[in-house]
Design a protein around this motif. Structure first.
Motif: not given
Length: 305
Positions: A266-286
């Motif tokens: 549900p959060a993924v869908v909301d972010m994809l529909k948003s006009q703004d970039l997500p406020r949370i930055n991803p971390s590097r994958q180990t």
């Protein structure tokens, strides 16, 4: 006419009342048949392939078949990993719509159907396209109602491909967040036109590009996104490019090492529909324990061909 065949099944087209796809399972596919049939009876959504009928004959020689709607454009992998003509067929607006609709289908499976279903085998080959380019998630032979005990029993069936979440390797624990990881990989493959595979090279490649351009591209601007896009697809317009920027960040959030750091669908869908970039930055994958680049002698930080 046989369309495709695997170790447990063959799929043929039939013409009872319009074109259909008939999935005939061999005797060794009994458990797959039961699991897929149960899943399809519980699920009904515009972005899930539709079950039209089934056959289960146990007398004499066992015969089991599932009848699905026929998907004229076949599978997504043909267009994102195919030749230049096939890739160009799938323009950016079409790719964005496919991303959004896959996300809606996964959201429905996790929270919208009244039951919590995990697909466990989401990848471009299992996303089919109809004549209108509508994506429909298919192949529910590994799908299951969410139960931690049952999840651990079957994890080894899926832990051998580039779409499997890290926790499936370390703890054999499958949850809806494992599907989120698979969705993130598929999203990034759709955008880049590059396959992650078992080597897991795509994910660090995208993250490194995203991270290295932070100082040069405020808010991860159009420049760094353009460099990641499939070069066989014509350049997107400004609006599509903005949407693709959002998709890259969402995709990286979906493939975080810890499932607790991944958004739910549900959060993924909301972010994809948003006009703004997500406020949370991803971390590097180990990618710890996932054998990155071992078979080819490369490292995760090397550029992809």
């Amino acid at each position: 006419m046989q369309l495709q065949q695997s170790a447990d099944e063959s799929i043929r087209s039939g013409l009872p009342e319009g074109l259909t796809a008939v999935k005939v399972l061999k005797q060794s596919g009994c458990s797959t048949y039961r699991r897929e049939l149960r899943s399809m009876f519980l699920l009904r959504h515009a972005n899930l392939v539709r079950l039209l009928g089934f056959c289960n004959q146990d007398t004499g020689q066992a015969f089991r078949a599932l009848v699905y709607e026929y998907m004229g454009k076949k599978s997504l992998d043909i267009y994102i990993f195919g030749d230049k003509v096939q890739r160009a067929t799938l323009g950016w607006l079409r790719r964005l719509n496919i991303i959004y609709e896959i996300a809606e289908g996964m959201k429905y499976m996790h929270v919208g159907s009244g039951v919590q279903m995990i697909h466990r085998d989401l990848k471009p080959h299992n996303i089919l396209l109809d004549d209108n380019w509508t994506p429909k998630i298919s192949d529910f032979g590994l799908a299951m109602l969410f139960s931690p005990d049952e999840a651990k029993q079957h994890t080894q069936l899926i832990a051998l491909q580039g779409y499997t979440a890290p926790e499936c390797f370390s703890s054999s624990d499958v949850t809806p967040k494992s599907d989120v990881y698979s969705f993130g990989v598929v999203l990034l493959e759709i955008i880049t036109g590059r396959q992650n595979e078992i080597s897991q090279r795509l994910l660090p490649h995208v993250w490194n590009f995203w991270d290295n351009h932070r100082s040069h591209c405020p808010n991860h601007g159009p420049g760094c996104t353009l460099e990641l896009l499939d070069r066989d697809v014509p350049r997107p317009d400004e609006e599509s490019l903005r949407r693709l920027q959002i998709c890259v960040t969402v995709g990286l959030l979906c493939v975080q090492d810890s499932r607790d750091d991944r958004p739910d669908m549900p959060a993924v869908v909301d972010m994809l529909k948003s006009q703004d970039l997500p406020r949370i930055n991803p971390s590097r994958q180990t990618l710890h324990g996932m054998e990155v680049g071992e078979s080819s002698g490369t490292t995760a930080t090397e550029d992809l061909p």
